[in-house]
Design a protein around this motif. Structure first.
Motif, short mmCIF file in Angstrom:
data_model
loop_
_atom_site.label_atom_id
_atom_site.label_comp_id
_atom_site.label_asym_id
_atom_site.label_seq_id
_atom_site.Cartn_x
_atom_site.Cartn_y
_atom_site.Cartn_z
N UNK A 155 40.14 39.28 31.82
CA UNK A 155 40.47 40.67 31.48
C UNK A 155 39.22 41.52 31.40
N UNK A 156 38.08 40.89 31.16
CA UNK A 156 36.81 41.63 31.05
C UNK A 156 36.14 41.81 32.40
N UNK A 157 36.21 40.78 33.26
CA UNK A 157 35.52 40.80 34.56
C UNK A 157 36.57 40.57 35.64
N UNK A 158 36.68 41.49 36.62
CA UNK A 158 37.68 41.31 37.66
C UNK A 158 37.27 42.06 38.92
N UNK A 159 37.88 41.63 40.04
CA UNK A 159 37.58 42.24 41.34
C UNK A 159 38.64 43.28 41.66
N UNK A 160 38.22 44.45 42.11
CA UNK A 160 39.14 45.52 42.45
C UNK A 160 39.69 45.35 43.86
N UNK A 161 40.67 46.19 44.20
CA UNK A 161 41.28 46.14 45.52
C UNK A 161 40.27 46.48 46.61
N UNK A 162 39.23 47.29 46.29
CA UNK A 162 38.21 47.63 47.28
C UNK A 162 37.13 46.58 47.41
N UNK A 163 37.23 45.50 46.61
CA UNK A 163 36.27 44.42 46.69
C UNK A 163 35.16 44.49 45.68
#
Length: 1183
Positions: free
Chosen positions: A192-200
């Motif tokens: 929940x703190x670190x994640x990859x977005x749809x744009x990469x």
């Protein structure tokens, strides 16, 4: 010929008409069957059967293959266009066309580049009947470019700050798949703190020291070419801070408070919200003015991404994402608009018409925006195509009328908008063909009896033929209604029987000719297992045999196989199979399981199973005792009007002899499903002669009983209906009671259906006055339970009888019962009412009875209303509480208990019948004498001094007379709980405060206080108090020489303490043996009757106790256990006399139970105390 509509069944009627299927001209669904013989000489326009996708991305490392396959008669030829112009494949040595098809193969492996052949391709398949075209195929080579080189500076930030690591992959075709890894090719953990977005990009809501690393690497995987490109590593260093300042959420993506999103129908809608903050925010999603679709909504990336699959126009709207942590919340609104590329509502279908027929091609599509429909014929826009007089275009529909063979063509429908297009080919094939039957001639159908039989008659013809079926060599038409004819020509016999065997002829006709075909049907007997394997329990090491005897049709050859647990038998020589048996020798535990015998023929198969249980060898198995098995084979014989003989076969007694049989019956006519006991016979009998009632539809069952219990019921016997007869009994519980003064309600318990003995059950109701000379009045009513006679005199005795009858006749003469017409209220009040006061709480009332005629009903008794005159403070109340006592029957006197002393009462008397009360007698007034008062309401000791105590009290709540004086008794209590001399003091009745002087300082006193009237002393209230300590003497003692620090004094105190400890142990032992305290002995010696009353039980004096001290004590006084003040109230109560609320008296008016008062004991017994525990008590607690 086959129809593309859903298969429907048409059931033939039983009329005398041939079995004919009239297939309507469903031209729009007609299609040429793919029958090789039929296609040899049947012309058909081209149809595209296979083509490459519209967006065709190719691998530049392989040859390019652009597919285009088509069928038609004659076989079509193929041509291609590229970027809208003719593509001459003969001029390009690298391009070849696959023989027999239009598929292009471009050889770029040897030379050439894929980019050279990038473009828009379209295939055309053509024969003499028309031309079909493919979609526009956009050919593009895939691309997987490298990242541009860039120098990435290390990122340094403090603990708790947010961070975004950009990926920005190169633009590829198709777009790459993005993921983050380290130098060891391990995926970086996300949360929940670190994640990859749809744009990469990689988003950190807040960083931690463990996020420090030098190898954050973004990878792009190009699936089409199976290559992976890598970005330069990014270095991140997180500096630890003493304390990170918490902050509310803000969005990292998307920016601002609102954004827009557009998606195409059918795609996956992906919405993303990533927020930063400390602590880490949580993301929530809602749809404004709606709910998220349950089965199509998914959350990804720790709920930061909302996905809705198969999105449609209904999913348009505003979606809100909410980011929340402990310091606040923010939201972002995404306005979603769902557009739609064209999609089919009704694609055009091929038409096969005969010359002169009509038809339509319909092309309907939808989209957002609405697609534009355009027509082509043979690949050419219809506006510039050769004119056809049989064709008329009306928007999305082409209407054909009176077609000819030259009307044959392939039409293309194109539906397009800004988001895409649809292209469909549909041909119009005008054929003139006589009927053809495609089912092979003399086909033999074999069917198991009682199963459906399907006889095929596949046909084709243009115009559409009609179908007739005939049975037999003479060609007789079918007339039964046991057949079902399907629209594809198949004849169905739903339940084939032996007489269905024979030859059937199918005839197809149209205006160009006729065709017929014969098929043969044979009905076979079903395969059955007549002796099935049975459950077996076998001891280990023994042999077991399972039987499986099969009966089958003699023309079929069955095969029998055995399975174990639905698998093949083990390959073991212990298993042997002969004709009808499976034998297992030397059985082991592994042989346990389910064994199945399967009998197969070419037409059917049956199976039967049995379980084998292997047990350890036992010397002699104990017999199993159980309830009997149910009897069976019930049979009814010798039927008579009112009897029948029932016989049965007993079931297994399970090692316990049957002692009796129980026979039950069910009346299916009147009480279906309800079984009644009928008879019991000895366990040695198997027949019983049963007596029956008329007009009952009997069904019997039998249960067996042994010493273990009763068996389950047998199966029900056949039904037996007895003849009707007149009723043999009349209704019971006949009564006559009036509900109004001028009626008579006659009620009875009706006969049940079993007792009616026949149809048409009714009742003859008769009545007359008992004391008159009138004749019986009668009326016949339906099967009810009540009849009301109106216009009767008030409360007159009547004679009543109710007789049953049915369609056969009357029941026997009924018994006569007596009733009364309705009651009315009594007319006269009781007279000569007299009251005698017995004591302060009891009075006796006498009255004269009223005349019986004035009662006008059944005398229920007399009712006394009495009430107490209200005090001046309560006279303003409207409601006067009246008490009621009812005396049953004809009593003329009664007792009034529970009266309040020294009170003014009024009463009256009324007579009561079943209707209610009569008028009240004249009010009688009487007064009750004085009684003893209740205890004072409270007693408090206030203002204690060295030698005085002040007492305050409240008068008794129930003085029960005029108070004459108060009595105060008190006595001191020393430290060993011994009581001192008792002092008796009289206090005037008008006092509520008194001060006692000349008391001892620091001394506990116990007080006994009660009030008096002329009738005597009331209940007492007790209390304890302590005088204060003399502070002057205490101060003088403190000025004396302190010897506590002298050595000789300390030694002396230790010796004294040891001696006291020994004395305490001796006292404790003596007490446990039943010894008394000194205070007990002194109280026994003194025995003052004023403070130590005798026990009610045996006349002995009680020990001292403060168990009745109910007032909470002050300043160290002892506290009683229940913390309440006990008051003595009168024991007179209505409960001791009345009926519920009313009193209950004997026939002579005397009380039920003894009327006696109970007096509270005076200064009490016991040695309980609430003071700090003495050494003795301390020892008791320790022990």
């Amino acid at each position: 010929m086959q129809l593309k509509i859903m298969p429907k069944k048409k059931r033939l009627s039983a009329g005398r008409v041939p079995l004919i299927l009239f297939l309507c001209q469903m031209i729009s669904a007609l299609e040429v069957p793919l029958d090789p013989k039929l296609l040899e000489d049947l012309l058909q326009p081209p149809t595209i059967t296979q083509q490459s996708p519209k967006d065709y991305i190719i691998d530049p490392r392989e040859n390019i293959v652009i597919q285009c396959e088509a069928k038609g008669k004659p076989p079509p030829s193929f041509s291609w266009t590229r970027n809208g112009t003719h593509f001459d494949i003969d001029k390009d040595p690298l391009v070849t066309m696959k023989p027999g098809s239009g598929t292009l193969i471009i050889n770029i492996m040897s030379e050439g580049k894929a980019e050279t052949y990038e473009g828009v391709y379209q295939c055309t398949a053509r024969n003499e009947r028309g031309a079909a075209i493919s979609n526009n195929i956009v050919v593009r080579p895939s691309r997987s470019p490298l990242w541009t080189k860039e120098k990435l500076e290390p990122i340094i930030l403090r603990n708790g700050q947010s961070l975004v690591l950009p990926c920005r992959p190169p633009v590829g075709l198709p777009p790459p798949i993005i993921f983050w890894m380290d130098n060891s090719f391990q995926r970086l953990p996300q949360s929940e703190r670190v994640s990859q977005g749809l744009n990469g990009d990689l988003y950190f809501s807040n960083v931690l020291p463990e996020d420090t690393r030098e190898d954050y690497i973004c990878y792009a995987r190009f699936n089409h070419t199976q290559t992976i490109q890598q970005k330069q590593p990014i270095s991140v260093k997180v500096i630890s801070a003493k304390s990170s300042r918490e902050r509310p959420p803000t969005f990292l993506t998307p920016e601002g408070n609102a954004s827009n999103k557009e998606e195409l129908r059918g795609n996956v809608l992906s919405l993303e919200c990533i927020a930063e903050g400390l602590p880490t925010p949580i993301i929530y999603w809602i749809k404004e003015d709606g709910i998220l679709p349950i089965n199509r909504t998914f959350y990804k990336n720790f709920k930061k991404t909302l996905q809705i699959i198969h999105v449609s126009e209904a999913d348009s709207g505003n979606y809100q994402c909410i980011a929340k942590n402990a310091l606040g919340a923010i939201h972002h609104t995404i306005s979603v608009t769902v557009k739609a590329a064209p999609y089919w509502i009704m694609a055009p279908q091929n038409l096969v018409l005969s010359p002169g027929e009509d038809g339509t091609l319909i092309c309907r599509a939808n989209g957002k925006p609405k697609p534009r429909i355009s027509w082509l014929t043979n690949g050419v826009p219809v506006e510039i195509a050769p004119d056809d007089p049989s064709r008329k275009i009306d928007g999305d529909t082409i209407i054909f009328s009176n077609v000819q063979e030259r009307s044959s063509a392939v039409y293309q429908c194109n539906a397009s908008n800004e988001y895409g297009y649809l292209l469909a080919n549909a041909f119009v094939n005008v054929l003139a063909e006589p009927p053809r039957i495609l089912t092979p001639t003399h086909t033999l159908y074999q069917v198991i009896a009682n199963r459906p039989a399907l006889l095929d008659c596949a046909f084709f013809g243009s115009p559409l033929p009609t179908i007739e079926w005939f049975k037999g060599a003479k060609g007789s038409a079918l007339h039964e209604d046991i057949y079902v004819l399907h629209e594809n020509g198949t004849l169905e016999i739903p339940v084939a029987q032996k007489d269905s065997t024979g030859t059937y002829t199918c005839v197809a006709r149209n205006k160009l000719g006729m065709a017929k075909n014969e098929v043969h049907l044979e009905i076979k007997d079903p395969t059955r297992i007549i002796k099935q394997p049975e459950y077996a329990v076998v001891q280990r090491g023994n042999t077991v045999s399972f039987e499986c005897e099969v009966k089958h049709d003699h023309t079929l050859i069955p095969t029998v196989i055995w399975l174990k647990d639905n698998s093949e038998l083990p390959s073991d020589e212990r298993f042997t199979i002969d004709k009808d048996h499976l034998v297992i020798a030397d059985v082991s535990d592994d042989d346990s399981g389910t064994y199945t015998c399967v009998a197969n023929t070419t037409l059917d198969n049956v199976s039967a199973s049995a379980v084998l249980s292997v047990v350890a060898p036992t010397p002699t198995p104990a017999p199993v005792y159980d309830v009997p098995n149910p009897p069976f084979d019930l049979e009814l014989t010798n039927p008579l009007d009112k009897s029948v003989q029932l016989s049965w076969t007993p079931g297994d007694d399970n090692n316990s002899p049957i002692t009796k049989f129980i026979i039950e019956y069910e009346d299916t006519m009147h009480e279906a499903g309800l079984w009644h006991h009928h008879a019991e016979v000895s366990g040695t009998q198997t027949t019983a002669q049963l007596k029956l009632s008329p007009y009952v539809n009997y069904s019997f069952r039998v249960m067996a009983e042994n010493s273990i219990g009763r068996s389950l019921p047998s199966e029900a016997s056949e039904q037996y209906l007895t003849k009707a007869a007149e009723p043999d009994k009349n209704p019971t519980a006949v009564e006559g009671l009036g509900s109004e003064p001028d009626n008579l309600v006659i009620t009875w318990k009706p006969l049940n259906g079993f007792e009616s003995n026949g149809p048409g059950l009714q009742y003859k109701v008769s009545w007359r006055q008992k004391d008159g000379d009138d004749e019986w009045t009668s009326v016949v009513v339906a099967n009810v339970s009540k009849y009301i006679v109106s216009g009767t005199p008030t409360f007159v005795p009547y004679l009543i009888k109710v007789q049953a009858l049915n369609d056969v006749g009357f029941a026997p003469e009924p018994a006569v019962v007596m009733g009364h017409s309705g009651e009315d209220l009594p007319m006269v009040a009781p007279g000569n009412v007299r009251v005698t006061v017995v004591n302060s709480t009891l009075a006796e009332v006498h009255w004269d009875p009223v005349p019986l005629k004035s009662i006008r009903g059944h005398l229920q008794g007399y009712r006394i209303y009495y009430w107490k005159a209200q005090s001046p403070s309560k006279r303003n109340r409207r409601h006067i509480e009246k008490k009621i006592l009812t005396f049953q029957g004809s009593k003329t006197h009664g007792m009034l208990p529970g009266l309040e002393p020294f009170s003014h009462y009024t009463l009256n008397v009324r007579v009561v019948n079943g209707k209610g009360e009569g008028p009240a007698s004249a009010d009688q007034v009487f007064n009750t004498p004085e009684g003893v008062p209740s205890a004072p309401s409270s007693l408090k000791i206030v203002n204690p001094t060295l030698d005085s105590l002040t007492l305050e009290w409240d008068p008794p709540s129930h003085p029960n007379g005029i108070l004459t004086e108060y009595t105060l008794k008190y006595q001191p209590i020393n430290s060993t709980h011994e009581l001192g001399p008792l002092v008796d003091l009289k206090i005037p009745a008008n006092k509520t405060r008194w001060t006692l002087k000349n008391l001892n300082f620091s001394t506990r006193y116990k007080f006994y206080f009660y009030a008096q009237t002329s009738a005597g002393s009331g209940s007492q209230i007790t209390e304890e108090a302590v005088t204060t300590v003399d502070e002057g003497k205490m101060a003088m003692a403190s000025r004396q020489v302190d010897i506590a620090t002298q050595g000789w004094f300390i030694g002396l105190m230790c010796a004294v303490a040891l001696l006291i400890l020994i004395l305490l142990i001796v006292c404790f032992i003596r007490r446990n043996k039943g010894g008394k305290y000194p205070v007990k002995e002194k109280e026994d010696a003194r025995a003052d009757p004023e403070i130590q009353p005798m026990k009610e039980d045996d006349g002995t004096f009680g020990e001292y106790s403060d168990a009745e001290d109910h007032k909470p004590l002050k300043k160290g006084s002892r506290t009683p256990s229940d913390r309440t003040v006990k008051k003595e109230d009168s024991d007179d109560s209505l409960v001791d006399y009345g009926e519920g609320v009313n009193g209950q008296f004997n026939e002579d008016g005397s009380f039920i139970g003894q009327y006696s008062g109970k007096k509270e004991k005076e200064p009490a017994e016991g040695n309980e105390s609430s003071e700090a525990p003495s050494p003795v008590n301390a020892m008791n607690s320790f022990v």
